[in-house]
Design a protein around this motif. Structure first.
Motif, PDB file in Angstrom:
ATOM      1  N   ASP A  48       0.863  -1.085  -0.083  1.00 36.18           N
ATOM      2  CA  ASP A  48      -0.177  -0.029   0.271  1.00 36.18           C
ATOM      3  C   ASP A  48       0.811   1.255  -0.084  1.00 36.18           C
ATOM      4  O   ASP A  48       0.464   2.180  -0.609  1.00 36.18           O
ATOM      5  CB  ASP A  48      -0.829  -0.017   1.366  1.00 36.18           C
ATOM      6  N   LEU A  49       1.909   1.216   0.878  1.00 34.14           N
ATOM      7  CA  LEU A  49       2.835   2.144   0.685  1.00 34.14           C
ATOM      8  C   LEU A  49       3.652   2.654  -0.516  1.00 34.14           C
ATOM      9  O   LEU A  49       3.532   3.744  -1.063  1.00 34.14           O
ATOM     10  CB  LEU A  49       3.898   2.169   1.969  1.00 34.14           C
ATOM     11  N   LEU A  50       3.914   1.526  -1.158  1.00 33.67           N
ATOM     12  CA  LEU A  50       4.478   1.679  -2.234  1.00 33.67           C
ATOM     13  C   LEU A  50       3.453   2.226  -3.615  1.00 33.67           C
ATOM     14  O   LEU A  50       3.932   3.018  -4.349  1.00 33.67           O
ATOM     15  CB  LEU A  50       5.145   0.220  -2.907  1.00 33.67           C
ATOM     16  N   HIS A  51       2.337   1.933  -3.333  1.00 36.03           N
ATOM     17  CA  HIS A  51       1.372   2.308  -4.275  1.00 36.03           C
ATOM     18  C   HIS A  51       1.027   3.702  -4.278  1.00 36.03           C
ATOM     19  O   HIS A  51       1.082   4.422  -5.266  1.00 36.03           O
ATOM     20  CB  HIS A  51       0.226   1.293  -4.131  1.00 36.03           C
ATOM     21  N   ALA A  52       0.832   3.967  -2.827  1.00 36.40           N
ATOM     22  CA  ALA A  52       0.707   5.513  -2.677  1.00 36.40           C
ATOM     23  C   ALA A  52       2.004   6.432  -3.034  1.00 36.40           C
ATOM     24  O   ALA A  52       1.658   7.504  -3.479  1.00 36.40           O
ATOM     25  CB  ALA A  52       0.542   5.808  -1.104  1.00 36.40           C
ATOM     26  N   GLU A  53       3.234   5.871  -2.834  1.00 35.58           N
ATOM     27  CA  GLU A  53       4.421   6.850  -3.313  1.00 35.58           C
ATOM     28  C   GLU A  53       4.451   6.783  -4.692  1.00 35.58           C
ATOM     29  O   GLU A  53       4.793   7.630  -5.421  1.00 35.58           O
ATOM     30  CB  GLU A  53       5.457   5.917  -2.613  1.00 35.58           C
TER      31      GLU A  53
ATOM     32  N   GLN B 158       3.906   9.859  -9.710  1.00 41.49           N
ATOM     33  CA  GLN B 158       3.248  10.338 -10.975  1.00 41.49           C
ATOM     34  C   GLN B 158       2.599  11.719 -10.735  1.00 41.49           C
ATOM     35  O   GLN B 158       2.638  12.601 -11.883  1.00 41.49           O
ATOM     36  CB  GLN B 158       2.389   9.276 -11.141  1.00 41.49           C
ATOM     37  N   ARG B 159       2.009  12.104  -9.654  1.00 42.57           N
ATOM     38  CA  ARG B 159       1.433  13.767  -9.617  1.00 42.57           C
ATOM     39  C   ARG B 159       2.520  14.531  -9.747  1.00 42.57           C
ATOM     40  O   ARG B 159       2.389  15.554 -10.385  1.00 42.57           O
ATOM     41  CB  ARG B 159       0.855  13.614  -8.220  1.00 42.57           C
ATOM     42  N   GLU B 160       3.695  14.101  -9.063  1.00 43.30           N
ATOM     43  CA  GLU B 160       4.925  15.284  -9.233  1.00 43.30           C
ATOM     44  C   GLU B 160       5.482  15.441 -10.548  1.00 43.30           C
ATOM     45  O   GLU B 160       5.603  16.467 -11.068  1.00 43.30           O
ATOM     46  CB  GLU B 160       5.894  14.805  -8.055  1.00 43.30           C
ATOM     47  N   ILE B 161       5.565  14.242 -11.129  1.00 42.74           N
ATOM     48  CA  ILE B 161       6.099  14.318 -12.502  1.00 42.74           C
ATOM     49  C   ILE B 161       5.058  15.180 -13.280  1.00 42.74           C
ATOM     50  O   ILE B 161       5.548  15.758 -14.256  1.00 42.74           O
ATOM     51  CB  ILE B 161       6.220  12.893 -13.094  1.00 42.74           C
ATOM     52  N   SER B 162       4.088  14.841 -13.215  1.00 45.92           N
ATOM     53  CA  SER B 162       2.942  15.492 -14.033  1.00 45.92           C
ATOM     54  C   SER B 162       3.018  16.847 -14.023  1.00 45.92           C
ATOM     55  O   SER B 162       2.865  17.611 -14.647  1.00 45.92           O
ATOM     56  CB  SER B 162       1.350  14.847 -13.584  1.00 45.92           C
ATOM     57  N   GLY B 163       3.241  17.388 -12.545  1.00 44.36           N
ATOM     58  CA  GLY B 163       3.448  18.854 -12.061  1.00 44.36           C
ATOM     59  C   GLY B 163       4.680  19.313 -12.512  1.00 44.36           C
ATOM     60  O   GLY B 163       4.512  20.663 -13.257  1.00 44.36           O
ATOM     61  N   TYR B 164       5.602  18.697 -12.884  1.00 46.79           N
ATOM     62  CA  TYR B 164       6.736  19.104 -13.460  1.00 46.79           C
ATOM     63  C   TYR B 164       6.878  19.240 -14.728  1.00 46.79           C
ATOM     64  O   TYR B 164       7.283  20.243 -15.472  1.00 46.79           O
ATOM     65  CB  TYR B 164       8.106  18.246 -13.161  1.00 46.79           C
ATOM     66  N   ALA B 165       5.868  18.266 -15.459  1.00 50.47           N
ATOM     67  CA  ALA B 165       5.719  18.404 -16.822  1.00 50.47           C
ATOM     68  C   ALA B 165       5.003  19.689 -17.015  1.00 50.47           C
ATOM     69  O   ALA B 165       5.199  20.439 -18.287  1.00 50.47           O
ATOM     70  CB  ALA B 165       5.057  17.180 -17.388  1.00 50.47           C
TER      71      ALA B 165
END
Length: 140
Positions: free
Chosen positions: A93-98, A103-110
């Motif tokens: 669950d932790l790995l899934h959340a991370e 993915q959200r941070e990469i999307s934000g950087y993009a």
């Protein structure tokens, strides 16, 4: 000559497969016989209590002690396995959340990178227009 050679190869391969299959079948039959003979005593009808001699108290106590030891060891092992499973599930669950966070941070950087590129293009276009206007004023 080439036409006969593949036929020889096919017949050799077929013979090899047949001999391998026969060997496997023979080994499986041997294993089956061994298992049947090994557990045959379990299939025999149990003798009545009057036919079998009673166990002496020390042997009965030993059997009881061994059974309780096995149950304690198995219980401890099962508890450890259950704890391990729950830890692995929480790690999953932790790995899934991370993974989702990354993915959200990469999307934000993009998105930030795209916005920076658009801004840079707009600045470059405005500078080019000002340059053309300045060149036009100098030429007049």
């Amino acid at each position: 000559m080439n036409a006969t050679r593949p036929e020889k190869v096919e017949s050799t391969e077929t013979e090899t497969v047949d001999s391998n299959l026969a060997a496997v079948t023979e080994v499986e039959a041997g294993i089956r016989d061994f298992v049947r003979n090994d557990i045959a005593y379990l299939r025999r009808p149990s003798t009545t209590t009057t036919d079998a001699p009673p166990l002496d108290p020390s042997a009965e106590a030993t059997v009881t002690n061994v059974n309780s030891l096995i149950q304690r060891v198995a219980g401890t092992s099962l508890a450890e396995i259950e704890n391990l499973i729950s830890e692995l599930e929480s790690l999953r669950d932790l790995l899934h959340a991370e993974g989702q966070r990354v993915q959200r941070e990469i999307s934000g950087y993009a998105q930030l990178s795209q916005a920076a590129m658009k801004s840079t293009r707009m600045i470059a276009d405005n500078v080019a227009q000002w340059k053309r206007a300045a060149d036009g004023l100098r030429n007049s």
